[in-house]
Design a protein around this motif. Structure first.
Motif, short mmCIF file in Angstrom:
data_model
loop_
_atom_site.label_atom_id
_atom_site.label_comp_id
_atom_site.label_asym_id
_atom_site.label_seq_id
_atom_site.Cartn_x
_atom_site.Cartn_y
_atom_site.Cartn_z
N THR A 13 0.86 -1.18 0.00
CA THR A 13 0.00 0.00 0.00
C THR A 13 0.89 1.23 0.00
OG1 THR A 13 -0.10 -0.20 2.39
CG2 THR A 13 -1.91 -1.13 1.15
N GLN A 39 0.33 -9.80 0.06
CA GLN A 39 -0.59 -10.38 -0.93
C GLN A 39 -0.07 -11.73 -1.43
OE1 GLN A 39 0.43 -6.95 -1.05
NE2 GLN A 39 -1.41 -6.67 0.20
N ALA A 67 -4.02 -6.68 -7.92
CA ALA A 67 -4.22 -6.05 -6.62
C ALA A 67 -3.82 -4.59 -6.69
CB ALA A 67 -3.41 -6.79 -5.55
N ILE A 72 -6.28 -2.53 -2.26
CA ILE A 72 -5.68 -3.15 -1.08
C ILE A 72 -6.05 -2.34 0.17
CG2 ILE A 72 -3.49 -3.62 0.09
CD1 ILE A 72 -2.33 -4.31 -2.67
N PRO A 78 -6.78 -10.67 -1.91
CA PRO A 78 -6.04 -10.97 -3.15
C PRO A 78 -6.10 -12.44 -3.52
CG PRO A 78 -4.53 -10.64 -1.32
CD PRO A 78 -5.89 -10.30 -0.80
N ASP A 181 -8.55 -3.51 -10.24
CA ASP A 181 -7.41 -4.43 -10.12
C ASP A 181 -6.89 -4.91 -11.47
OD1 ASP A 181 -7.43 -4.64 -7.16
OD2 ASP A 181 -9.43 -5.44 -7.54
#
Length: 459
Positions: A13, A39, A67, A72, A78, A181
């Motif tokens: 992130t 993930q 993702a 996220i 994920p 995504d």
């Protein structure tokens, strides 16, 4: 294996605006840097694989983890798509110009989440679609995909032929910023592929909605496909937010006659080149495929795609194995899906009974999702995905014991199974109304237990 890297936990992130130029952003960036993201760990746990196995294949592109860094932050669960993993299933939905009913589309989202889909594609194509898309991303933990080309006319408030390359890239950026995504980008249908189409012809011409729009735009303007011409700009946008590119199958066959023809193959060659360019830019890729295709042609098509596209994850629509199953195309697609996934396809897009007829309602979505989940699971058994047979073995044990509550635990759709069973109660405890006292399982159990077999003369 990369066990030495298992302790290298990296947050994905990332605020890209303040990121140093060479700082990893995408799952592929991290994987190539030898680092395992949360993930990747989630995918490894879900698949029963070592995290190093996932990292290694994300690094080389044979596994994608769609993702978006924005999704996220909002609670994405994920999932991995690709080599050695369970076959994933996608549900299409979205607001149509002829039937703009957001409440009905939200019923479909609920079915997708509650009945075990892995992804949703919002294919809304009428009016201002951004609010619906943002709500799906905010509230849905599944992977979310879109086709920016569908949204371009409504978003830009322009006729198709007046759209510019800058307009299309702007729409793509908006989808990326919203947290999508994976995006279908129809970059493979360039002027060279169009030339092949015109020279060789087809029975069904072009049936991809996005492909047909770009074909029309190119023919009217005389320009190259903007997604192909400015592909490097597409890659920059996708890399910034870690949006996986799903390279659209503009030339997929819309009937058995057109399967594996010159146009489809010409585009597949282009998609292989575009795959390499995306990987060079650190962008994850999936490649889309057919379509309609006879049973005996499917395995060869999958092998050719995997060869030409360097073993990138392959995402297929069915394929439908006959053109005349109208009203039952969830079945024709499930047959093709099981065959294609067992031959190496990684991701199945569901098809509903409404295919070729109308916008599917919520019940159609359920029927299509479950048919596709059955196809995916059957293929996972065939290709030896770890643990794929476990639920089947447990179901067999529960059936042997006539333990109905246990059976519901392992059914792909326990709600429907329970409803059907309870709607037709059997007179004899533990059986169903198909056989009643003459249930073979009950009879053998009683013999082995030394219990009297209580069959009436009326039976």
């Amino acid at each position: 294996m990369d066990n030495a890297n298992e302790g290298s936990e990296c947050m994905s992130t990332i605020n890209t605006a303040g990121n140093p130029p060479n700082e990893p952003i995408t799952q592929m960036d991290f994987a190539r840097a030898g680092k395992i993201t949360p993930q990747m760990r989630t995918v490894a746990e879900h698949e029963g694989r070592d995290p190093g196995y996932i990292r290694e294949r994300v690094a080389r592109g044979s596994i994608a983890i769609p993702a978006n860094i924005r999704h996220i932050e909002r609670g994405l669960t994920p999932r991995g798509v690709g080599e050695g993993l369970s076959t994933k299933v996608n549900v299409n939905l979205g607001i149509s110009g002829d039937k703009a009913d957001a409440a009905e589309e939200w019923k479909k989202v609920g079915i997708a989440v509650n009945r075990g889909a892995d992804a949703i594609m919002d294919l809304s194509n009428s009016g201002k679609t951004r609010a619906f898309r943002q709500q799906v991303i905010d509230e849905c933990p599944l992977m979310v995909g879109t086709v920016p080309m569908y949204d371009a006319i409504g978003y830009m408030e322009k006729p198709l032929v007046e759209l510019t390359a800058e307009d299309l890239l702007e729409v793509l950026r908006v989808h990326a910023e919203d947290g999508v995504d994976f995006v279908t980008v129809h970059a493979g249908i360039n002027r060279s592929v169009v030339k092949t189409f015109k020279e060789t012809g087809r029975l069904m011409n072009i049936v991809s909605r996005g492909g047909s729009l770009l074909f029309g735009w190119m023919e009217v303007t005389g320009n190259e496909n903007p997604f192909y011409e400015f592909y490097d700009e597409v890659l920059k946008i996708c890399h910034e937010y870690d949006v996986t590119i799903s390279l659209g199958d503009s030339c997929r066959p819309g009937c058995l006659y057109d399967a594996n023809d010159a146009m489809e193959t010409a585009e597949m060659i282009e998609l292989g080149k575009l795959t390499k360019r995306a990987w060079d830019a650190g962008v994850q890729v999936m490649v889309e495929g057919p379509g309609h295709m006879a049973i005996d042609e499917i395995a060869a098509n999958i092998k050719l795609q995997k060869r030409l596209c360097h073993n990138a994850p392959f995402y297929v629509l069915g394929p439908l194995v006959t053109d005349i199953g109208v009203g039952y195309d969830h079945i024709t697609a499930a047959i093709g899906g099981a065959i294609s996934a067992s031959a190496g396809a990684d991701f199945l897009c569901y098809v509903t009974p409404a295919e070729h007829l109308c916008l599917p309602d919520a019940h159609d979505v359920l029927e299509g999702l479950m048919a596709t989940k059955i196809a995916a699971h059957a293929a996972d058994i065939a290709k030896g995905v770890p643990g794929a047979r476990d639920a089947d073995n447990r179901m067999a044990q529960a059936r042997r014991k006539l333990d109905w509550e246990e059976m519901w635990k392992y059914a792909l759709d326990p709600q429907t199974a329970r409803e059907r069973y309870e709607a037709s109660p059997a007179a004899t405890k533990g059986t169903c109304t198909m056989c009643g006292k003459m249930c073979a399982v009950r009879t053998v159990n009683k013999v082995l237990e030394g219990t009297t077999i209580d069959l009436d003369s009326e039976h």
